[in-house]
Design a protein around this motif. Structure first.
Motif, PDB file in Angstrom:
ATOM      1  N   PHE A   1       0.812  -1.215   0.000  1.00 47.53           N
ATOM      2  CA  PHE A   1       0.000   0.000   0.000  1.00 47.53           C
ATOM      3  C   PHE A   1       0.842   1.260   0.000  1.00 47.53           C
ATOM      4  N   ALA A   2       2.148   1.149   0.253  1.00 43.00           N
ATOM      5  CA  ALA A   2       3.008   2.325   0.242  1.00 43.00           C
ATOM      6  C   ALA A   2       3.685   2.514  -1.102  1.00 43.00           C
ATOM      7  N   GLN A   3       3.367   1.650  -2.073  1.00 41.15           N
ATOM      8  CA  GLN A   3       4.072   1.726  -3.347  1.00 41.15           C
ATOM      9  C   GLN A   3       3.784   3.042  -4.069  1.00 41.15           C
TER      10      GLN A   3
ATOM     11  N   PRO B   1       3.260  23.187 -15.883  1.00 36.42           N
ATOM     12  CA  PRO B   1       3.947  21.886 -15.850  1.00 36.42           C
ATOM     13  C   PRO B   1       3.018  20.783 -15.323  1.00 36.42           C
ATOM     14  N   TYR B   2       3.189  19.584 -15.855  1.00 33.29           N
ATOM     15  CA  TYR B   2       2.264  18.506 -15.522  1.00 33.29           C
ATOM     16  C   TYR B   2       2.243  18.219 -14.028  1.00 33.29           C
ATOM     17  N   ASP B   3       3.407  18.259 -13.356  1.00 33.14           N
ATOM     18  CA  ASP B   3       3.423  17.937 -11.931  1.00 33.14           C
ATOM     19  C   ASP B   3       2.609  18.945 -11.127  1.00 33.14           C
ATOM     20  N   GLN B   4       2.613  20.224 -11.541  1.00 37.28           N
ATOM     21  CA  GLN B   4       1.794  21.222 -10.853  1.00 37.28           C
ATOM     22  C   GLN B   4       0.307  20.969 -11.085  1.00 37.28           C
ATOM     23  N   ARG B   5      -0.021  20.551 -12.281  1.00 36.53           N
ATOM     24  CA  ARG B   5      -1.427  20.265 -12.584  1.00 36.53           C
ATOM     25  C   ARG B   5      -1.927  19.074 -11.776  1.00 36.53           C
ATOM     26  N   VAL B   6      -1.106  18.055 -11.633  1.00 37.10           N
ATOM     27  CA  VAL B   6      -1.500  16.891 -10.830  1.00 37.10           C
ATOM     28  C   VAL B   6      -1.614  17.280  -9.353  1.00 37.10           C
ATOM     29  N   GLU B   7      -0.651  18.059  -8.876  1.00 31.99           N
ATOM     30  CA  GLU B   7      -0.681  18.466  -7.466  1.00 31.99           C
ATOM     31  C   GLU B   7      -1.920  19.295  -7.159  1.00 31.99           C
ATOM     32  N   SER B   8      -2.258  20.212  -8.045  1.00 30.58           N
ATOM     33  CA  SER B   8      -3.445  21.042  -7.804  1.00 30.58           C
ATOM     34  C   SER B   8      -4.710  20.194  -7.823  1.00 30.58           C
ATOM     35  N   THR B   9      -4.764  19.192  -8.696  1.00 29.53           N
ATOM     36  CA  THR B   9      -5.923  18.291  -8.737  1.00 29.53           C
ATOM     37  C   THR B   9      -5.996  17.468  -7.458  1.00 29.53           C
ATOM     38  N   TYR B  10      -4.849  16.964  -7.016  1.00 30.42           N
ATOM     39  CA  TYR B  10      -4.786  16.203  -5.752  1.00 30.42           C
ATOM     40  C   TYR B  10      -5.362  17.049  -4.610  1.00 30.42           C
ATOM     41  N   LYS B  11      -4.900  18.277  -4.505  1.00 31.90           N
ATOM     42  CA  LYS B  11      -5.325  19.121  -3.384  1.00 31.90           C
ATOM     43  C   LYS B  11      -6.788  19.538  -3.512  1.00 31.90           C
TER      44      LYS B  11
ATOM     45  N   ASP C   1      -3.881  10.301 -12.198  1.00 29.42           N
ATOM     46  CA  ASP C   1      -2.705  10.185 -11.328  1.00 29.42           C
ATOM     47  C   ASP C   1      -2.976  10.726  -9.931  1.00 29.42           C
ATOM     48  N   ALA C   2      -3.692  11.837  -9.840  1.00 40.72           N
ATOM     49  CA  ALA C   2      -3.974  12.421  -8.526  1.00 40.72           C
ATOM     50  C   ALA C   2      -4.846  11.501  -7.685  1.00 40.72           C
ATOM     51  N   SER C   3      -5.835  10.861  -8.294  1.00 44.71           N
ATOM     52  CA  SER C   3      -6.745   9.986  -7.537  1.00 44.71           C
ATOM     53  C   SER C   3      -6.019   8.767  -6.985  1.00 44.71           C
ATOM     54  N   MET C   4      -5.074   8.232  -7.748  1.00 44.55           N
ATOM     55  CA  MET C   4      -4.318   7.067  -7.269  1.00 44.55           C
ATOM     56  C   MET C   4      -3.517   7.418  -6.023  1.00 44.55           C
ATOM     57  N   MET C   5      -2.830   8.542  -6.059  1.00 43.13           N
ATOM     58  CA  MET C   5      -2.036   8.961  -4.895  1.00 43.13           C
ATOM     59  C   MET C   5      -2.941   9.299  -3.716  1.00 43.13           C
ATOM     60  N   LEU C   6      -4.037   9.965  -4.002  1.00 46.26           N
ATOM     61  CA  LEU C   6      -4.943  10.378  -2.931  1.00 46.26           C
ATOM     62  C   LEU C   6      -5.553   9.169  -2.230  1.00 46.26           C
ATOM     63  N   ALA C   7      -6.016   8.187  -3.000  1.00 43.96           N
ATOM     64  CA  ALA C   7      -6.597   6.984  -2.397  1.00 43.96           C
ATOM     65  C   ALA C   7      -5.573   6.277  -1.524  1.00 43.96           C
TER      66      ALA C   7
ATOM     67  N   GLU D   1       4.628   8.789 -10.142  1.00 42.72           N
ATOM     68  CA  GLU D   1       5.706   9.161  -9.236  1.00 42.72           C
ATOM     69  C   GLU D   1       7.029   8.514  -9.636  1.00 42.72           C
ATOM     70  N   ASN D   2       6.953   7.249 -10.065  1.00 41.65           N
ATOM     71  CA  ASN D   2       8.174   6.537 -10.472  1.00 41.65           C
ATOM     72  C   ASN D   2       8.812   7.143 -11.711  1.00 41.65           C
ATOM     73  N   SER D   3       8.035   7.873 -12.499  1.00 44.49           N
ATOM     74  CA  SER D   3       8.578   8.492 -13.714  1.00 44.49           C
ATOM     75  C   SER D   3       9.206   9.845 -13.438  1.00 44.49           C
ATOM     76  N   GLY D   4       9.285  10.224 -12.166  1.00 45.89           N
ATOM     77  CA  GLY D   4       9.758  11.563 -11.857  1.00 45.89           C
ATOM     78  C   GLY D   4       8.692  12.610 -12.108  1.00 45.89           C
ATOM     79  N   LYS D   5       7.434  12.153 -12.052  1.00 46.85           N
ATOM     80  CA  LYS D   5       6.263  13.015 -12.226  1.00 46.85           C
ATOM     81  C   LYS D   5       6.179  13.616 -13.642  1.00 46.85           C
ATOM     82  N   LYS D   6       6.597  12.803 -14.610  1.00 48.44           N
ATOM     83  CA  LYS D   6       6.563  13.260 -16.000  1.00 48.44           C
ATOM     84  C   LYS D   6       5.627  12.446 -16.873  1.00 48.44           C
TER      85      LYS D   6
END
Length: 580
Positions: A17-19, A290-300, A105-111, A24-29
């Motif tokens: 569950f911590a994977q 940048p994609y990582d900012q877009r994912v982070e904003s969606t996560y939050k 991507d955001a939903s996977m990390m959030l869950a 994330e493994n792609s360096g958020k790209k």
């Protein structure tokens, strides 16, 4: 040995569950593929079997089922029991346009983080569709969205039938839509979020937001949305470093001239959800960030939705119940809307200076935004809509059983549908299609009708055992009325469900009907007078023998009464029907 195996089990569980996600493994790209997402959620559900289930519903056009991840604090996974426990349901939909994959991507990390950190809300069950447009997610390139800044590769907007699934919530040409509606109407969410990426102007914000249009939403829900939920979303997201702005729908070329609200009709996901008194949101991250900012904003943002729905769970539930009751008893329904161009608000906007220079391609003047000149200014926002057409609901609609797709979709949307037990003649209000416009080119596989004009007539119609009765005393009234009233923009009629009625099936041979027409005029003085009056109004009619025969034919019993008659009858007077 027993201790060793216990420790090994705990370590394995923690590892699963911590994977990290593929993103994330792609360096958020890179964004996650469909297979990676489902495998990830399967592992997550296996690690947290008491709080998580990965369910599947129906099929998609790609031949795979639509998955739903459910997170439930106390292990309730049956929608009926969740309602009995007075819990709210938040439904998150991702990848309807797989080239806009932040939500995936955001939903996977959030869950994962919610489960890992024991942050499951007590009063909210979270439902996540990992990837809705499975078809399009397999059609991966890095070029289909020419204006977007990453990720490395992503899916295509159209599904395997080349449908834009965010135009398919009424017509339901795709299996994806049918399976989504199954999920939606089984789980009956109070709040719905559909994640997207924007297109258009450049500005400083990473996240823009389209809520359900307040003026078309049930007033009880609209009051909570505008006075409580939206202010909380804006305040919380600003605190989290991602200030929100309404979706930038510029009235002219650049946002400086003002923006207008978006009226999402029921073909769109949030327009569809509004028919069921569900508050919907379409967050749109900015394509150039940048994609990582877009994912982070969606996560939050998703995290913020969960927190607000948990905080307001009681009032959200009460509002939904009141809205459903009001809708069941409501008499008049607005079925079309227009923007009030006289009223506007003023909002703060953080943009970039819009400038013009010579194009290296055309040699002509071109627009660009200068990020070296950010600004903050007040701009106008036109976001007040008024009813353009309002109708009084009938007591019931009567639908011949031949129109089986209509019945299937009504049932899919929790509409109670009764069947006639026996043949019957009914006095009904029937619509004749008096005028309409039809698109010259297909849109999403259909030649859409619009600007429909109807001519109501009271007629006695034969109905038969097995024909259907839909009473308008239901919480699903808005779905019933906006699909069955042909004037509604996204009615079944406008989406070509009933086009067979637009074709005449019988006609006459002139040389034979000449004698019949002459006899009709002799026996029916009123018909002859009607013809003379028409000739007086239309001199061209005098010059055409055929046109005069056509007029007599159309005003006689020989002319088929079903031509241009909309087949769904409106029962407007109380009568006891023999129904199952």
């Amino acid at each position: 040995m027993r201790i060793y195996f216990s420790c090994l089990f705990v370590f394995a569980t923690m590892t699963s569950f911590a994977q990290l996600t593929p993103y994330e493994n792609s360096g958020k790209k890179a964004t996650t593929t469909y297979n990676e997402a489902i495998s990830y959620y399967q592992a997550l559900a296996k690690s947290f079997p008491k709080q998580t289930k990965l369910l599947s519903y129906g099929q998609t056009d790609f031949g795979k089922p639509l998955h739903l991840l459910v997170l439930s604090n106390d292990g309730l996974f049956e929608p009926s029991k969740i309602k009995q426990a007075d819990k709210r349901v938040l439904l998150i939909n991702n990848g309807i346009h797989p080239g806009e994959p932040e939500g995936i991507d955001a939903s996977m990390m959030l869950a994962r983080d919610i489960l890992k950190n024991h942050k499951l809300p007590k009063n909210v069950v979270i439902c996540i569709i990992p990837v809705y447009n499975i078809d399009g997610s397999f059609n991966r390139t890095s070029t289909s969205r020419a204006n977007q800044n990453g990720p490395l590769a992503y899916g295509f907007r159209g599904n395997s039938k080349n449908y834009d699934l965010n135009r398919d919530f009424i017509k339901t040409d795709s299996k994806n839509s049918e399976s989504f509606q199954q999920i939606f109407n089984i789980w009956e969410p109070e709040i719905f979020v559909d994640t997207h990426t924007s297109n258009g102007a450049d500005y400083q914000y990473t996240m823009t937001l389209i809520p359900t249009q307040k003026d078309k939403l049930n007033p009880i829900l609209a009051g909570y949305l505008t006075k409580t939920m939206l202010p909380s979303l804006y305040s919380e997201m600003k605190t989290k470093g991602f200030e929100l702005i309404p979706y930038i729908n510029a009235v002219k070329e650049i946002p400086d001239n003002g923006i207008s609200g978006f009226m999402e009709s029921p073909r769109y996901s949030t327009g569809y959800s509004a028919l069921h008194n569900t508050i919907g949101f379409m967050p749109e991250t900015h394509m150039l960030k940048p994609y990582d900012q877009r994912v982070e904003s969606t996560y939050k943002l998703l995290q913020t939705y969960i927190d607000i729905v948990e905080r307001d769970a009681k009032i959200i539930g009460e509002n939904k119940a009141k809205a459903d009751e009001t809708t069941a008893n409501q008499k008049s329904f607005a079925i079309d809307w227009k923007l009030n161009r006289e009223q506007f608000d003023e909002i703060e906007f953080k943009g970039y200076a819009a400038k013009y220079k010579t194009s290296e391609v055309s040699g002509l003047e071109r627009l660009y935004y200068d990020r070296n000149e950010p600004y903050t200014k007040t701009i106008k926002q036109w976001n007040n809509f008024e009813p353009a057409l309002t109708i009084e609901k009938p007591l019931a609609y009567i639908i011949p059983k031949a129109w089986d797709k209509v019945i299937k979709l009504l049932k899919l949307n929790n509409v109670k549908v009764d069947e006639l037990n026996s043949d019957v003649k009914l006095d009904l209000e029937m619509y004749y299609i008096a005028d309409m416009k039809t698109a010259q080119k297909p849109f999403e596989g259909h030649y859409l009708h619009s600007v429909v004009k109807i001519e109501p007539r009271t007629q006695t119609i034969n109905y038969y055992a097995g024909d259907y009765v839909v009473y308008t005393n239901q919480k699903t009234n808005r779905y019933i009325i906006e699909t069955l009233e042909p004037q509604a923009p996204d009615s079944f009629f406008n989406w070509n469900f009933f086009d067979a009625i637009l074709g005449q099936k019988e006609h006459f041979s002139s040389y034979i009907f000449e004698d019949t027409a002459a006899e009709l005029l002799k026996k029916n003085p009123s018909l002859k007078q009607k013809l003379e009056e028409e000739k007086a109004k239309n001199p061209e009619l005098i010059k055409s023998a055929y046109a005069q025969l056509e007029f007599i034919y159309k005003n006689s019993d020989y002319f088929e009464p079903t031509f241009m008659r909309y087949p769904v009858g409106r029962l407007v007077k109380e009568i006891k029907l023999d129904i199952k």
